[in-house]
Motif scaffolding. Structure first.
Motif, mmCIF file in Angstrom:
data_model
loop_
_atom_site.group_PDB
_atom_site.id
_atom_site.type_symbol
_atom_site.label_atom_id
_atom_site.label_comp_id
_atom_site.label_asym_id
_atom_site.label_seq_id
_atom_site.Cartn_x
_atom_site.Cartn_y
_atom_site.Cartn_z
ATOM 1 N N PHE A 134 10.231 22.198 -61.144
ATOM 2 C CA PHE A 134 10.473 20.840 -60.497
ATOM 3 C C PHE A 134 9.681 19.922 -61.049
ATOM 4 C CE2 PHE A 134 11.183 23.839 -56.848
ATOM 5 C CZ PHE A 134 12.482 23.566 -56.535
ATOM 6 N N TYR A 202 18.936 21.709 -50.741
ATOM 7 C CA TYR A 202 18.394 20.479 -51.420
ATOM 8 C C TYR A 202 17.137 20.286 -50.479
ATOM 9 C CZ TYR A 202 17.331 15.712 -52.321
ATOM 10 O OH TYR A 202 16.940 14.290 -52.339
ATOM 11 N N THR A 206 12.334 16.327 -54.435
ATOM 12 C CA THR A 206 12.414 17.209 -55.540
ATOM 13 C C THR A 206 13.377 17.164 -56.509
ATOM 14 O OG1 THR A 206 13.726 18.910 -54.544
ATOM 15 C CG2 THR A 206 11.468 19.001 -53.937
ATOM 16 N N ARG A 207 13.200 17.324 -57.991
ATOM 17 C CA ARG A 207 14.041 17.118 -58.947
ATOM 18 C C ARG A 207 13.858 18.169 -59.985
ATOM 19 N NH1 ARG A 207 14.550 11.964 -62.663
ATOM 20 N NH2 ARG A 207 12.508 12.892 -63.469
ATOM 21 N N SER A 210 15.002 19.602 -66.169
ATOM 22 C CA SER A 210 16.294 19.855 -67.110
ATOM 23 C C SER A 210 15.886 21.117 -68.041
ATOM 24 C CB SER A 210 16.797 18.811 -68.210
ATOM 25 O OG SER A 210 15.690 18.471 -68.921
#
Length: 216
Positions: A134, A202, A206-207, A210
């Motif tokens: 994350f 979800y 948070t993300r 990639s």
């Protein structure tokens, strides 16, 4: 050259072994480059980030470049997180040692600190996978690691059992320790944590980081 059948299996195993040894040596070298105190956190974050790429089937990642880039980028932030964890761990240890009197309220405090120590251990197991997976603000890594660990305690248990098993294996063959100890633990913990992350719905704030196609 392509291999089939048994030869393909041997090739994949030998490739995995060489990769694990390589990233372990990188982890050790960069930890020492940071005088251990300042190198441990960014080197461990970099190792988990590389292992995450492998788990996500990004085998073409250029290991050294990706490791070095992550080490540099996360050097200050990861060390700040390490300082926070060190302070929390020290406070728990000191308070646990101070609460030794047989009085009932002291015993209650001792049990309370024991429970907090269990939560802290859960955070430590998930903190590096969380960091590698994350993109969060500094303080949110601890919260997220604890929430995921509490949501999937069976993965926490599996991590503990797996780490214990690897420890026994390494003690049986100590010559492997400089080449595989950190990377094997990292792969095991990241692999189990990734399974927990895939089950998550979800989480606000948070993300997910990639997964690059290459590091060119």
């Amino acid at each position: 050259m392509e291999f089939n059948g048994l030869m393909a299996g041997f090739y994949r195993i030998s490739l995995l072994i060489s990769r694990m040894a390589y990233v372990n040596i990188l982890w050790l070298a960069f930890t020492l480059a940071g005088l251990v105190v300042f190198g441990f956190m960014p080197a461990t974050v970099a190792m988990f980030s590389v292992v995450r790429q492998w788990i996500h089937k990004n085998a073409d990642v250029e290991v050294f470049r990706f490791f070095w880039k992550t080490y540099k980028t996360e050097f200050l932030k990861s060390n700040a997180l390490g300082a926070v964890l060190l302070v929390i761990g020290t406070l728990l240890y000191v308070n646990f040692q101070l609460v030794q009197a047989p009085a009932w309220w002291m015993m209650m405090l001792r049990y309370a600190f024991l429970v907090l120590s269990v939560f802290f251990a859960m955070i430590l197991l998930f903190i590096f996978p969380t960091y590698a997976h994350f993109e969060l603000k500094l303080v949110h890594y601890i919260r997220t690691a604890l929430l995921v660990a509490m949501s999937y305690p069976h993965y926490v248990f599996a991590m503990g059992v797996g780490i214990y098993g690897l420890q026994e294996l390494m003690l049986f063959a100590p010559g492997f320790i400089p080449f595989f100890a950190a990377s094997c633990v990292g792969y095991l913990v990241m692999w189990l944590a990734d399974k927990a992350f895939k089950k998550l719905r979800y989480m606000p704030g948070t993300r997910v980081r990639s997964t690059p196609v290459s590091n060119g």
